[in-house]
Design a protein around this motif. Structure first.
Motif, short mmCIF file in Angstrom:
data_model
loop_
_atom_site.label_atom_id
_atom_site.label_comp_id
_atom_site.label_asym_id
_atom_site.label_seq_id
_atom_site.Cartn_x
_atom_site.Cartn_y
_atom_site.Cartn_z
N GLY A 1 0.94 -1.22 0.11
CA GLY A 1 -0.03 -0.09 -0.03
C GLY A 1 0.66 1.26 0.03
O GLY A 1 0.58 2.26 -0.72
N ILE A 2 1.82 1.34 0.79
CA ILE A 2 2.56 2.63 1.10
C ILE A 2 4.00 2.24 1.78
O ILE A 2 3.85 1.49 2.91
N ARG A 3 5.01 2.45 1.23
CA ARG A 3 6.32 2.33 1.82
C ARG A 3 7.35 3.29 1.19
O ARG A 3 6.92 4.23 0.68
N ILE A 4 8.41 3.29 2.29
CA ILE A 4 9.38 4.56 1.88
C ILE A 4 10.06 4.11 0.67
O ILE A 4 10.27 2.91 0.09
N GLY A 5 10.61 5.21 0.00
CA GLY A 5 11.06 5.33 -1.30
C GLY A 5 12.14 4.44 -1.48
O GLY A 5 12.58 4.00 -2.71
N SER A 6 12.92 4.20 -0.57
CA SER A 6 14.19 3.41 -0.34
C SER A 6 14.05 2.04 -0.59
O SER A 6 15.13 1.24 -0.92
N TYR A 7 12.74 1.57 -0.64
CA TYR A 7 12.56 0.13 -0.55
C TYR A 7 12.93 -0.57 -1.87
O TYR A 7 13.60 -1.78 -1.64
N ASP A 8 13.01 -0.06 -2.88
CA ASP A 8 13.48 -0.88 -4.10
C ASP A 8 14.87 -0.85 -4.19
O ASP A 8 15.30 -1.67 -5.07
N LYS A 9 15.63 -0.35 -3.11
CA LYS A 9 16.95 -0.47 -3.26
C LYS A 9 17.27 -1.82 -2.60
O LYS A 9 18.40 -2.40 -2.40
N PHE A 10 16.45 -2.10 -1.60
CA PHE A 10 16.55 -3.47 -0.91
C PHE A 10 15.99 -4.50 -1.32
O PHE A 10 16.26 -5.80 -1.12
N ASN A 11 15.12 -4.36 -2.32
CA ASN A 11 14.33 -5.49 -3.08
C ASN A 11 14.16 -5.08 -4.63
O ASN A 11 13.26 -4.27 -4.86
N PRO A 12 14.95 -5.83 -5.29
CA PRO A 12 14.97 -5.47 -6.81
C PRO A 12 13.54 -5.85 -7.43
O PRO A 12 13.47 -5.70 -8.68
N ASP A 13 12.69 -6.81 -7.03
CA ASP A 13 11.54 -7.20 -7.44
C ASP A 13 10.32 -6.17 -7.09
O ASP A 13 9.25 -6.29 -7.67
N ALA A 14 10.73 -5.16 -6.40
CA ALA A 14 9.73 -4.10 -6.23
C ALA A 14 9.82 -2.79 -6.97
O ALA A 14 10.94 -2.46 -7.39
N ILE A 15 8.62 -2.40 -7.67
CA ILE A 15 8.61 -1.54 -8.60
C ILE A 15 7.95 -0.23 -8.05
O ILE A 15 6.70 -0.48 -7.73
N LYS A 16 8.62 1.07 -8.09
CA LYS A 16 7.99 2.20 -7.37
C LYS A 16 6.93 2.62 -8.39
O LYS A 16 7.12 2.80 -9.71
#
Length: 224
Positions: free
Chosen positions: A74-89
């Protein structure tokens, strides 16, 4: 009559065959940010996607997303995609300015400020403390299951410092008992994330997110 039955079958097939996106929300967002949950559901509806909303503890939401049991966060900090390559912002910030800080109980500020070394706690599954601790080069000593458990650790003097976003402190009402330890702050933004398996929805989602943001649909509402 036969044509009517064929039409009915086609309609039912169309409804049943509609793509569904499972979205995981933290308990905090689900309880305090229902306006956002409803708006996100409307956004997906506008691009022809059905939504299944799941209210999960933060660690479980992250685990479900990383194991492909849910399709979006639903909502996460913008840095999350740096920790998970499968996450698309979905590259339209829901909140443009979010501070991540070290917080202490008001009553303990003087004591903790004098400590040479503090016991630092954060919430398991929360990306913000990971980003903060990495940037500020401090160690998180313990990860609690939720904010209330971490707060009890502070009150019982089993921990000194809690790393949270200022929005989390605000919406949970903790600004009444917590204060920043110092002036160190990491600024980030909050975004909606989809799994790479839903990448085909990205361009449509970004168009609709821009519309909602322009209309002021993401303004923060805080329950007192």
């Amino acid at each position: 009559m036969f044509k009517y039955l064929i039409l009915l079958v086609l309609i039912n097939f169309s409804v049943c065959g509609r793509e569904v996106v499972r979205i995981a929300y933290t308990h905090l967002v689900a309880s305090r940010g229902q306006f956002y949950v409803e708006e996100l559901k409307d956004i997906y509806e506008r691009i022809g996607i059905s939504v299944e909303s799941l209210n999960l503890p933060s660690p479980r939401g992250i685990y479900y997303f990383e194991t492909n049991r849910v399709d979006a966060l639903g909502i996460r900090i913008g840095s999350y995609d740096k920790f998970n390559p499968d996450a698309i912002k979905v590259n339209v910030p829901i909140f443009d300015k979010v501070g991540i800080r070290e917080w202490v109980l008001k009553e303990d500020l003087e004591r903790v400020s004098k400590n040479k070394k503090n016991f630092v706690v954060s919430i398991r599954g929360d990306i913000a403390p990971k980003a903060y601790s990495k940037r500020m080069k401090i160690k998180v000593n313990h990860y609690s299951l939720d904010i209330q458990t971490a707060l009890q650790m502070l009150k019982k003097k089993r921990a000194d410092v809690l790393i949270l976003t200022d929005i989390a402190v605000k919406v949970s009402g903790l600004y009444k008992i917590l204060v920043p330890l110092n002036d160190r702050v990491l600024q980030d933004k909050l975004y909606h994330f989809i799994h790479k398996s839903k990448a085909h929805l990205l361009s449509q989602l970004e168009i609709e997110f821009r519309k909602s943001k322009k209309e002021g649909k993401f303004s923060l509402e805080v329950k007192k």
